[in-house]
Design a protein around this motif. Structure first.
Motif, PDB file in Angstrom:
ATOM      1  N   HIS A   1      -5.512 -11.273  -4.475  1.00 10.92           N
ATOM      2  CA  HIS A   1      -6.456 -11.173  -5.594  1.00 10.92           C
ATOM      3  C   HIS A   1      -7.670 -10.295  -5.305  1.00 10.92           C
ATOM      4  CE1 HIS A   1      -4.102 -14.162  -7.565  1.00 10.92           C
ATOM      5  NE2 HIS A   1      -4.330 -15.055  -6.628  1.00 10.92           N
ATOM      6  N   THR A   2      -8.025 -10.142  -4.027  1.00 14.45           N
ATOM      7  CA  THR A   2      -9.233  -9.374  -3.698  1.00 14.45           C
ATOM      8  C   THR A   2      -8.910  -8.057  -2.982  1.00 14.45           C
ATOM      9  OG1 THR A   2      -9.379 -10.667  -1.679  1.00 14.45           O
ATOM     10  CG2 THR A   2     -10.761 -11.389  -3.518  1.00 14.45           C
ATOM     11  N   ASP A   3      -7.656  -7.666  -2.980  1.00 15.38           N
ATOM     12  CA  ASP A   3      -7.266  -6.437  -2.289  1.00 15.38           C
ATOM     13  C   ASP A   3      -7.545  -5.234  -3.195  1.00 15.38           C
ATOM     14  OD1 ASP A   3      -6.067  -4.326  -1.018  1.00 15.38           O
ATOM     15  OD2 ASP A   3      -4.045  -5.178  -1.012  1.00 15.38           O
ATOM     16  N   LEU A   4      -8.676  -4.560  -2.929  1.00 11.28           N
ATOM     17  CA  LEU A   4      -9.105  -3.454  -3.792  1.00 11.28           C
ATOM     18  C   LEU A   4      -8.101  -2.309  -3.808  1.00 11.28           C
ATOM     19  CD1 LEU A   4     -12.944  -3.061  -3.213  1.00 11.28           C
ATOM     20  CD2 LEU A   4     -11.752  -3.850  -5.255  1.00 11.28           C
ATOM     21  N   ASN A   5      -7.370  -2.161  -2.723  1.00 16.03           N
ATOM     22  CA  ASN A   5      -6.364  -1.109  -2.654  1.00 16.03           C
ATOM     23  C   ASN A   5      -5.272  -1.375  -3.692  1.00 16.03           C
ATOM     24  OD1 ASN A   5      -4.400   0.714  -1.921  1.00 16.03           O
ATOM     25  ND2 ASN A   5      -4.331   0.150   0.235  1.00 16.03           N
TER      26      ASN A   5
ATOM     27  N   TRP B   1       5.899   0.327  -8.614  1.00 12.39           N
ATOM     28  CA  TRP B   1       6.695  -0.415  -7.627  1.00 12.39           C
ATOM     29  C   TRP B   1       5.756  -0.983  -6.579  1.00 12.39           C
ATOM     30  CZ3 TRP B   1      12.155  -0.698  -6.715  1.00 12.39           C
ATOM     31  CH2 TRP B   1      12.534  -1.085  -5.430  1.00 12.39           C
ATOM     32  N   ILE B   2       5.762  -2.289  -6.412  1.00  4.70           N
ATOM     33  CA  ILE B   2       4.991  -2.906  -5.333  1.00  4.70           C
ATOM     34  C   ILE B   2       6.016  -3.437  -4.334  1.00  4.70           C
ATOM     35  CG2 ILE B   2       3.336  -4.709  -4.710  1.00  4.70           C
ATOM     36  CD1 ILE B   2       2.179  -4.470  -7.564  1.00  4.70           C
ATOM     37  N   GLY B   3       6.084  -2.796  -3.187  1.00  4.99           N
ATOM     38  CA  GLY B   3       7.135  -3.149  -2.233  1.00  4.99           C
ATOM     39  C   GLY B   3       6.613  -3.284  -0.817  1.00  4.99           C
ATOM     40  N   CYS B   4       7.525  -3.509   0.104  1.00  2.00           N
ATOM     41  CA  CYS B   4       7.172  -3.683   1.519  1.00  2.00           C
ATOM     42  C   CYS B   4       7.093  -2.312   2.207  1.00  2.00           C
ATOM     43  CB  CYS B   4       8.218  -4.561   2.206  1.00  2.00           C
ATOM     44  SG  CYS B   4       7.834  -4.890   3.952  1.00  2.00           S
ATOM     45  N   SER B   5       6.254  -2.241   3.251  1.00  2.00           N
ATOM     46  CA  SER B   5       6.102  -1.002   4.020  1.00  2.00           C
ATOM     47  C   SER B   5       7.311  -0.691   4.898  1.00  2.00           C
ATOM     48  CB  SER B   5       4.883  -1.106   4.942  1.00  2.00           C
ATOM     49  OG  SER B   5       3.717  -1.216   4.204  1.00  2.00           O
ATOM     50  N   ASP B   6       8.189  -1.648   5.069  1.00  2.00           N
ATOM     51  CA  ASP B   6       9.384  -1.475   5.909  1.00  2.00           C
ATOM     52  C   ASP B   6      10.034  -0.103   5.653  1.00  2.00           C
ATOM     53  OD1 ASP B   6      12.219  -1.669   6.738  1.00  2.00           O
ATOM     54  OD2 ASP B   6      11.748  -3.776   7.115  1.00  2.00           O
ATOM     55  N   SER B   7      10.339   0.604   6.738  1.00  2.00           N
ATOM     56  CA  SER B   7      10.848   1.983   6.607  1.00  2.00           C
ATOM     57  C   SER B   7      12.217   2.056   5.932  1.00  2.00           C
ATOM     58  CB  SER B   7      10.937   2.635   7.990  1.00  2.00           C
ATOM     59  OG  SER B   7      11.856   1.928   8.796  1.00  2.00           O
ATOM     60  N   ARG B   8      12.875   0.918   5.793  1.00  2.00           N
ATOM     61  CA  ARG B   8      14.224   0.920   5.210  1.00  2.00           C
ATOM     62  C   ARG B   8      14.227   0.688   3.707  1.00  2.00           C
ATOM     63  NH1 ARG B   8      16.102  -3.760   9.093  1.00  2.00           N
ATOM     64  NH2 ARG B   8      14.040  -4.425   8.387  1.00  2.00           N
TER      65      ARG B   8
ATOM     66  N   VAL C   1      -4.557   0.440  -7.477  1.00  2.00           N
ATOM     67  CA  VAL C   1      -3.256   1.036  -7.830  1.00  2.00           C
ATOM     68  C   VAL C   1      -2.784   0.470  -9.163  1.00  2.00           C
ATOM     69  CG1 VAL C   1      -0.818   1.161  -7.181  1.00  2.00           C
ATOM     70  CG2 VAL C   1      -2.578   1.536  -5.450  1.00  2.00           C
ATOM     71  N   ILE C   2      -2.899  -0.849  -9.314  1.00  2.00           N
ATOM     72  CA  ILE C   2      -2.449  -1.478 -10.567  1.00  2.00           C
ATOM     73  C   ILE C   2      -3.289  -0.957 -11.738  1.00  2.00           C
ATOM     74  CG2 ILE C   2      -2.202  -3.664 -11.836  1.00  2.00           C
ATOM     75  CD1 ILE C   2      -1.636  -5.051  -9.149  1.00  2.00           C
TER      76      ILE C   2
ATOM     77  N   HIS D   1       3.091   1.293  -4.550  1.00  2.00           N
ATOM     78  CA  HIS D   1       2.150   0.661  -3.620  1.00  2.00           C
ATOM     79  C   HIS D   1       2.977  -0.153  -2.648  1.00  2.00           C
ATOM     80  CE1 HIS D   1      -1.464  -1.287  -2.074  1.00  2.00           C
ATOM     81  NE2 HIS D   1      -0.790  -2.412  -2.106  1.00  2.00           N
ATOM     82  N   ARG D   2       2.765   0.072  -1.354  1.00  2.00           N
ATOM     83  CA  ARG D   2       3.511  -0.707  -0.370  1.00  2.00           C
ATOM     84  C   ARG D   2       2.572  -1.275   0.674  1.00  2.00           C
ATOM     85  NH1 ARG D   2       8.348   3.316   1.272  1.00  2.00           N
ATOM     86  NH2 ARG D   2       8.969   1.639   2.665  1.00  2.00           N
TER      87      ARG D   2
END
Ligand code: CO
Length: 221
Positions: free
Chosen positions: A78-82, A45-52, A86-87, A69-70
């Protein structure tokens, strides 16, 4: 060391944790024993950090069932190693076959990107959403109502991030090796708790052209 009201905060959360662990053990005595041995999630799941918009709660899955991963506004850079790590772990080690990019209506990150106010460091991150806005500006501007434009950008952002997942070296390599792997784009409504499929689904690189066509994406690959 005495930490005053911070101790109270910690005690409250620890108490909740203990009650939760007891409840889980009560309904399934082997639950933590099983989890301790291995995790076996079927979805990334790749989602938003929003607490809701907590992934497990939205799809009512237990710990161990969904790899998550949020970040702010569920962006896949493309360059986000984090995010890429995860992927890679999800696909190559956990053998996950479904990657879900899930945005949400009313996303604060998307709103901030539309408004163009200064927020500091985060503006660099929001540039990615402004790129999405620019790519779909014509269609978004056809809507008269500002709020409708905002909700449409939330959808477009999911679609573009699905495409970004498809173009990662990890997903491309998996498809080349005939690994069964599909990417999905969904959006969640905080208003009623309901998920909506944005009708973007990719399970092979040959499908990408049709996806660009269906979702008005100009892509030079
Ligand atoms: Co958000």
């Amino acid at each position: 060391m005495e930490r005053g009201k911070d101790d109270k905060m910690r005690d409250m959360l620890f108490k909740r944790n203990e009650a939760w662990a007891n409840k889980m053990r009560g309904s399934d005595p082997d639950f933590f024993k099983r989890l301790h041995k291995q995790q076996n999630p079927k979805y990334l799941w790749i989602g938003c950090s929003d607490s809701r918009v907590s992934a497990n709660q939205i799809v009512d899955l237990d710990p161990g069932e969904i790899f998550v991963h949020r970040n702010i506004a569920n962006v896949v850079v493309h360059t986000d190693l984090n995010c890429l790590s995860v992927i890679q772990y999800a696909v190559e080690v956990l053998k996950i076959k479904h990657i879900i990019v899930c945005g949400h209506y009313g996303c604060g990150g998307v709103k901030a990107a539309m408004e163009n106010h200064e927020h500091g460091l985060i503006d660099n991150w929001l540039r990615h959403i402004q790129d999405v806005y620019r790519a779909h500006k014509k269609e978004i501007d056809l809507l008269e109502n500002k709020n409708d434009q905002y909700q449409l950008l939330c959808e477009k952002n999911v679609i573009e991030q699905v495409i970004n997942v498809c173009h990662t070296t990890i997903v491309q390599k998996s498809w080349r090796n005939n690994v069964d792997l599909s990417i999905h784009g969904w959006i969640y409504s905080i208003k009623n708790g309901i998920l909506k499929d944005l009708d973007i689904y990719v399970s092979a690189p040959e499908q990408l052209e049709a996806v660009y066509e269906a979702h008005g994406i100009n892509y030079f690959s």
